[in-house]
Design a protein around this motif. Structure first.
Motif, mmCIF file in Angstrom:
data_model
loop_
_atom_site.group_PDB
_atom_site.id
_atom_site.type_symbol
_atom_site.label_atom_id
_atom_site.label_comp_id
_atom_site.label_asym_id
_atom_site.label_seq_id
_atom_site.Cartn_x
_atom_site.Cartn_y
_atom_site.Cartn_z
ATOM 1 N N GLN A 443 40.006 41.997 38.520
ATOM 2 C CA GLN A 443 41.449 42.095 38.718
ATOM 3 C C GLN A 443 41.706 42.793 40.047
ATOM 4 O O GLN A 443 41.119 43.847 40.325
ATOM 5 N N ARG A 451 50.743 43.400 49.833
ATOM 6 C CA ARG A 451 49.708 43.313 48.799
ATOM 7 C C ARG A 451 48.316 43.070 49.388
ATOM 8 O O ARG A 451 47.576 42.172 48.985
ATOM 9 N N TYR A 456 38.387 45.094 43.808
ATOM 10 C CA TYR A 456 38.558 44.432 42.517
ATOM 11 C C TYR A 456 38.088 45.359 41.406
ATOM 12 O O TYR A 456 37.008 45.940 41.486
ATOM 13 N N GLY A 654 48.528 40.660 39.851
ATOM 14 C CA GLY A 654 47.392 39.753 39.790
ATOM 15 C C GLY A 654 46.667 39.877 38.466
ATOM 16 O O GLY A 654 46.302 40.979 38.059
#
Length: 666
Positions: A443, A451, A456, A654
């Motif tokens: 994610q 952004r 991650y 996201g």
């Protein structure tokens, strides 16, 4: 971040030190002065020797000319040659010649240049001038010719060589003593600078205890005193800021009597667990009530009542500590609430029954001879259910428990969505570990209005015939069953493999409390990270704040070991641990991840916004980056951007994706 830190360290190591710079400058000046003195002295002695040679040649020519003019018949070649030989054989001349007016040599002698001490190469460097001296030979008024004389410079070269060697040795000795004295003096005078550098590094690592006690020059003494004062001030400032944030957290989130979560804070966290699209997972809400508490309070007074509530809170905190990810709060009066994420109704009923017995025994011991009761109502969290509906179901079950007329537990109807019990979960998780049926999901953590990707976040899911189980479903159970370390071990291995295959990616993982507490897992983790080399420096390792509370020594050892390995470490789920904020002062955390219960509806929660703003301020002063999780609305993210968050993630920014199916856009 680790790479940048290492780059800065390399640059600093490559830079010249002040001591070296002063030594080079002053030493070069000293050597230049000595060389200038050497060159000047050498030039003076060389000119002196050259003048002596010239005068010697002229004296020899004059004496020989007078002898040929008066004592010896200069017109007689034999007599003239005898005189020339006598003069030449003295060994002080390279050439002695007697020539007539036409330049024809009447008599003469020459010899090669010879020295006793001076080497050949020195002769080429010194190259003394060899002037030829002349004198007239006359007889009466008649000029018979000239005498030409060149002095032999061998002795002059030897003398000049000895003088040069003496000057050079003096230069070496004086220069060596001067440079050594300069080095010792600078080393002694600048000792506090190394201590200042070590103190500055300690301050950057949030260590305010280091002090400098060395004395040197007045200016350096003032600097060291100022640095010591600054370390004291920063230490007090950090301590004060930490106490302020801790106080704000207590005021906003803790019940003043029991220290458990306040009703508002409990409902906020429960809302995230139940209603949040990202977080929502099965669990059981437990409402607990002490019967006849009003009579107890009336009979024993406010102080005794508060002490009873504190006793109950202590029992609930012990209960929560044995059920990882669960949390407790005080509702009102003698009513309490506990939420058990990932638990089944069947398991929760058994735990609640044991809890009722423990609470009733303690309550009865304090209230005797009064009657006492303890009731518990249970309600499972269902998909798409609101917190209001869950509380209503649990309250209804609590009413049913009161109507029994004795202490006990009642559960609301589980419906068709009953979740797996502990034994079923054990089989699912053990099979997943044994057959490596854990998939890795990512994610994105982003920053700013555009952004920009920061890293991650890594999650795990279990693949089963029933479908994929998210981490929020099975990790709380894995913690209770002691299996989380095996899950984390597989997750770390997968993350490192992914980093090797994707050189441009940065990942972050979150360790379970049980993993941090397990010495075997810590050793395996460090071994895997060391084996990965520099690849491991692109892996953020998250240590849950609750581990700092329940496993302080183990968590501290792990954080320090990771830091020494160059692996960035962050505090995970910051804000829910209830531990003093001061641990950031002593441990080299590079970041913190705010728990999503503080982010949910942040745009409408002024207290949480003020608390988060304070946390970001003090974290920035310590060089610690702040990340947020659970961002589900544009309004929440807008507030985070205004506060200057270093990174945020959530379904709004996201959704997770399978690492082996989607591109990371590296």
């Amino acid at each position: 971040m680790a790479g940048k830190r290492g780059g800065r360290a390399s640059a600093q190591q490559g830079a010249i030190t002040l001591q070296t710079l002063l030594l080079l400058f002053t030493g070069t000046l000293l050597v230049a002065l000595l060389l200038a003195a050497f060159v000047t002295s050498y030039g003076y002695f060389r000119d002196y020797v050259a003048d002596q040679l010239k005068a010697h040649a002229q004296d020899g020519a004059t004496a020989t000319g007078l002898s040929l003019s008066n004592a010896i018949d200069g017109t007689d070649p034999v007599a003239s040659s005898s005189l020339i030989d006598a003069v030449f054989d003295s060994g002080q001349y390279l050439m002695v010649e007697y020539v007539d007016h036409d330049g024809a040599v009447i008599a003469g002698r020459t010899m090669a240049l010879r020295t006793q001490v001076a080497p050949e190469w020195f002769l080429a460097i010194a190259e003394l001038p060899l002037p030829m001296a002349e004198a007239e030979v006359v007889r009466g008024w008649s000029r018979l010719g000239k005498v030409r004389v060149v002095s032999h410079p061998g002795r002059a070269y030897d003398n000049l060589w000895r003088i040069t060697m003496g000057l050079f040795m003096g230069l070496v000795v004086i220069g060596g003593i001067g440079l050594l004295s300069l080095f010792i003096m600078l080393r002694w005078l600048l000792r506090p600078l190394k201590a200042l550098e070590a103190q500055a590094h300690a301050l950057s690592q949030r260590n305010f205890s280091q002090r400098i006690h060395m004395r040197s020059t007045r200016e350096l003494n003032r600097v060291t005193a100022a640095m010591n004062q600054m370390a004291d001030d920063l230490g007090r400032l950090f301590l004060g800021q930490g106490k302020l944030i801790q106080h704000l957290r207590k005021v906003n989130n803790e019940d003043p009597v029991t220290g458990l979560a306040s009703r508002l804070a409990f409902d906020q966290r429960l809302k995230v667990e139940v209603e949040s699209e990202e977080k929502a997972a099965p669990g059981v809400l437990m409402l607990i009530q002490l019967g006849y508490f009003a009579d107890y309070s009336h009979a024993y007074g406010q102080q005794e009542s508060d002490e009873l509530l504190q006793e109950v809170a202590g029992i609930l905190e012990a209960f929560v500590s044995h059920h990882v990810e669960s949390f407790a709060g005080r509702r009102t009066g003698a009513e309490f609430a506990v939420f058990l994420p990932g638990a089944s109704l069947h398991d929760a009923h058994g735990w609640a029954s044991a809890l009722v017995q423990e609470l009733e025994q303690r309550y009865a011991a304090l209230a005797a001879p009064m009657d006492t009761m303890v009731w518990v109502g249970l309600a499972p969290a269902r998909p798409s259910e609101t917190i209001r509906e869950l509380l209503a179901a649990a309250d209804e079950a609590l009413v049913d428990a009161r109507e029994q007329g004795e202490s006990g537990v009642k559960a609301a109807d589980a419906g068709d969505g009953q979740h797996h019990d502990m034994e079923a979960w054990r089989k699912i998780i053990v099979d997943a570990i044994r057959h490596r049926n854990l998939s890795m999901w990512l994610q994105p953590m982003v920053r700013g209005e555009d952004r920009q990707l920061v890293h991650y976040q890594v999650f795990s899911r279990i693949r089963t015939p029933e479908g994929d189980f998210r981490a929020g479903l099975f990790l709380p159970v894995a913690e209770r069953l002691g299996l989380v370390k095996d899950v984390d071990r597989l997750l770390v291995a997968s993350a490192l493999d992914y980093l090797r295959e994707h050189p441009g990616v940065v990942l972050a993982i979150s360790l379970g409390r049980g993993s941090v507490a397990d010495a075997g897992f810590r050793d395996d983790l460090l071994s895997m990270l060391d084996g990965a080399g520099y690849t491991a420096r692109r892996l953020w390792v998250g240590v849950p704040e609750l581990a700092m509370s329940y496993h302080r020594n183990a968590a501290t050892a792990l954080v320090m070991a990771l830091y020494r390995s160059g692996v960035p470490v962050l505090v995970d789920r910051f804000g829910v641990g209830g531990v003093p904020f001061s641990y950031l002062k002593n441990l080299p955390f590079g970041g913190m991840r705010i728990d999503n219960s503080f982010i949910h509806e942040l745009d409408r929660h002024a207290d949480n916004r003020f608390w988060l703003e304070s946390v970001i301020g003090i974290a920035r002063s310590r060089g610690v980056r702040v990340f947020a999780t659970g961002v589900e609305t544009a309004a929440e993210y807008s507030v985070l951007c205004e506060l200057g968050i270093d990174g945020a993630m959530g379904y709004h920014l996201g959704r997770p994706f399978a690492a082996d199916q989607s591109s990371t856009g590296e």
